[in-house]
Design a protein around this motif. Structure first.
Motif, PDB file in Angstrom:
ATOM      1  N   ARG A   1       0.703   4.416  -0.141  1.00  0.00           N
ATOM      2  CA  ARG A   1       0.546   5.616   0.680  1.00  0.00           C
ATOM      3  C   ARG A   1       0.825   5.367   2.158  1.00  0.00           C
ATOM      4  O   ARG A   1       0.917   6.307   2.927  1.00  0.00           O
ATOM      5  CB  ARG A   1      -0.845   6.210   0.488  1.00  0.00           C
ATOM      6  N   TYR A   2       0.971   4.110   2.556  1.00  0.00           N
ATOM      7  CA  TYR A   2       1.287   3.803   3.958  1.00  0.00           C
ATOM      8  C   TYR A   2       2.773   3.518   4.189  1.00  0.00           C
ATOM      9  O   TYR A   2       3.183   3.179   5.281  1.00  0.00           O
ATOM     10  CB  TYR A   2       0.484   2.586   4.436  1.00  0.00           C
TER      11      TYR A   2
ATOM     12  N   VAL B   1      -4.837   3.219  11.349  1.00  0.00           N
ATOM     13  CA  VAL B   1      -4.965   4.296  10.364  1.00  0.00           C
ATOM     14  C   VAL B   1      -6.129   4.066   9.402  1.00  0.00           C
ATOM     15  O   VAL B   1      -6.613   4.986   8.778  1.00  0.00           O
ATOM     16  CB  VAL B   1      -3.677   4.535   9.541  1.00  0.00           C
ATOM     17  N   GLU B   2      -6.568   2.820   9.297  1.00  0.00           N
ATOM     18  CA  GLU B   2      -7.638   2.552   8.332  1.00  0.00           C
ATOM     19  C   GLU B   2      -9.010   2.860   8.893  1.00  0.00           C
ATOM     20  O   GLU B   2      -9.996   2.840   8.183  1.00  0.00           O
ATOM     21  CB  GLU B   2      -7.562   1.087   7.848  1.00  0.00           C
ATOM     22  N   LYS B   3      -9.051   3.140  10.188  1.00  0.00           N
ATOM     23  CA  LYS B   3     -10.342   3.414  10.805  1.00  0.00           C
ATOM     24  C   LYS B   3     -10.926   4.743  10.341  1.00  0.00           C
ATOM     25  O   LYS B   3     -10.198   5.687  10.116  1.00  0.00           O
ATOM     26  CB  LYS B   3     -10.179   3.424  12.332  1.00  0.00           C
TER      27      LYS B   3
ATOM     28  N   VAL C   1       0.852  -1.183   0.000  1.00  0.00           N
ATOM     29  CA  VAL C   1       0.000   0.000   0.000  1.00  0.00           C
ATOM     30  C   VAL C   1       0.895   1.244   0.000  1.00  0.00           C
ATOM     31  O   VAL C   1       1.377   1.676   1.028  1.00  0.00           O
ATOM     32  CB  VAL C   1      -0.923   0.040   1.231  1.00  0.00           C
TER      33      VAL C   1
ATOM     34  N   VAL D   1       2.557   1.060   9.841  1.00  0.00           N
ATOM     35  CA  VAL D   1       2.582   1.903   8.648  1.00  0.00           C
ATOM     36  C   VAL D   1       3.222   3.256   8.952  1.00  0.00           C
ATOM     37  O   VAL D   1       3.334   3.660  10.112  1.00  0.00           O
ATOM     38  CB  VAL D   1       1.157   2.126   8.091  1.00  0.00           C
TER      39      VAL D   1
ATOM     40  N   THR E   1      -0.354   0.902  13.941  1.00  0.00           N
ATOM     41  CA  THR E   1      -0.648  -0.246  13.081  1.00  0.00           C
ATOM     42  C   THR E   1      -1.583   0.138  11.942  1.00  0.00           C
ATOM     43  O   THR E   1      -2.264   1.162  11.982  1.00  0.00           O
ATOM     44  CB  THR E   1      -1.295  -1.407  13.870  1.00  0.00           C
ATOM     45  N   ILE E   2      -1.631  -0.723  10.946  1.00  0.00           N
ATOM     46  CA  ILE E   2      -2.466  -0.445   9.776  1.00  0.00           C
ATOM     47  C   ILE E   2      -3.938  -0.382  10.188  1.00  0.00           C
ATOM     48  O   ILE E   2      -4.697   0.437   9.677  1.00  0.00           O
ATOM     49  CB  ILE E   2      -2.205  -1.490   8.667  1.00  0.00           C
ATOM     50  N   GLY E   3      -4.311  -1.191  11.166  1.00  0.00           N
ATOM     51  CA  GLY E   3      -5.692  -1.181  11.639  1.00  0.00           C
ATOM     52  C   GLY E   3      -6.093   0.186  12.174  1.00  0.00           C
ATOM     53  O   GLY E   3      -7.198   0.669  11.934  1.00  0.00           O
TER      54      GLY E   3
END
Ligand code: ATP
Ligand code: FES
Ligand code: MG
Lengths: 184, 122
Positions: B73-74, B120-122, B71, B91, B116-118
């Motif tokens: 952008r991360y 930032v994806e929220k 990904v 990330v 964590t990716i979790g």
């Protein structure tokens, strides 16, 4: 990319992806002829004749996670912007050579950057690959070869922290001698 | 001036003092080294993992690289594998964040959720 040492790190990723077991990195500062030349040569799987010509085209890639391949096209753009260019030569089953030429004093030429960090990271993360790095300036030349390191360390792994630390220092010291302490 | 013979010293010193682990069954740190990862700062992130691990003398941790984690952008992205646990993906890493990840996750076993990716994806 900010500097040439990061381009080198990226171009070497292509060699790693091509399953190379020996990767050569050559930096030539030919100030007399106003040239800076980088060459990255590997013994990886190579490319077929019809793809070699497309390698610097961003729309050519064999990667699957996105549709453009950025590495070689970025290097090509940087070299062209500083009065030079990139040549790729490759033979299927034998290996690939990438040569990037820059005008040494061109204002758009990226600085060399921390090449010691690039080599350190490559050796630390790819203990099964051999790397040869040579760097030539008007003041002399420096060579680092992981095969020589392996001879000295015997059964100690090359990615052992003290060895990696030593390698970084060795390269920094060697470059200091041929670059006269100044950064290029 | 450094010379290659210093490596023989390192070898002697090391083989006398530590029992080198051959199995390397411990924690694995994997840094994504695709083109955008490198442009975004993967190299200083990787170097600071190496540095922190050496500083803390963590014998059972290996740092490696992979092509691309996926990904753009991360980036810079880092995956941490610990035996018997699920992989944790960090990330937009920086050398500063690495210090916390090493101290809290690798040493103390608690992942830094906010990186964590979790998160930032929220
Ligand atoms: N050393 C090499 N050996 C074999 N094939 C190569 C080599 N270098 C490049 N290639 C081929 O050329 C393509 C383009 O390379 P380029 O570095 O521009 O993009 P990429 O590696 O596909 O993606 P990115 O660099 O953005 O991660 C690659 O996908 C690969 O097929
Ligand atoms: S190179 Fe872009 S996500 Fe890995
Ligand atoms: Mg590439």
């Amino acid at each position: 990319m900010e500097d040439l040492s990061l381009y080198i790190l990226d171009i070497v990723q292509n060699s790693i992806n091509a399953s190379a077991s020996l990767i050569e990195i050559h930096v030539q500062e030919d100030i007399e002829n106003n040239k800076l030349i980088l060459s990255i040569i590997d013994n990886g799987k190579g490319m077929a004749p019809q793809t070699v010509g497309k390698a610097t085209d961003p729309f050519y890639t064999t990667r699957t996670t996105r549709k453009v391949g950025l590495g070689l096209s970025l290097l090509d753009a940087a070299a062209k912007a500083s009065g030079g260019g990139v040549t790729v030569s490759s033979e299927l089953g034998a290996g690939t050579g990438v040569r990037a030429e820059f005008e040494y004093n061109n204002i758009d030429r990226p600085p060399l950057g921390k090449i010691d960090d690039t080599i350190t990271v490559l050796v630390a993360c790819n203990p099964s690959i051999d790397f040869i790095y040579t760097h030539t300036t008007p003041k002399g030349s420096f060579t680092f070869d992981t095969r020589e390191v392996r001879q000295k360390i015997g059964d100690l792994p090359i990615d052992y922290p003290d060895v990696i630390n030593w390698i970084g220092g060795y390269i920094r010291e060697g470059l200091n001698v041929i670059c006269g302490g100044g950064s290029v | 001036m450094k010379s290659l013979s210093e490596l023989e010293e390192i070898r002697k010193r090391t083989l006398e003092s530590v029992n080198l682990r051959k199995d390397r069954s411990g924690t694995r740190v994997v840094v994504g080294m695709g083109t955008c990862g490198i442009a975004a700062g993967a190299r200083p992130v990787l170097l600071s993992f190496i540095e922190e691990i050496k500083k803390r003398n963590l014998q059972d941790v290996t740092v490696t690289q992979t092509g691309c984690i996926g990904v753009c952008r991360y980036e810079p992205m880092v995956e941490i594998y610990r035996p018997g646990e699920e992989k944790v993906t960090y990330v937009k890493m920086t050398p500063e964040k690495v210090k916390r990840v090493v101290a809290e996750h690798i040493v103390n076993g608690r992942s830094v959720t906010e990186f964590t990716i979790g998160a930032v994806e929220k």
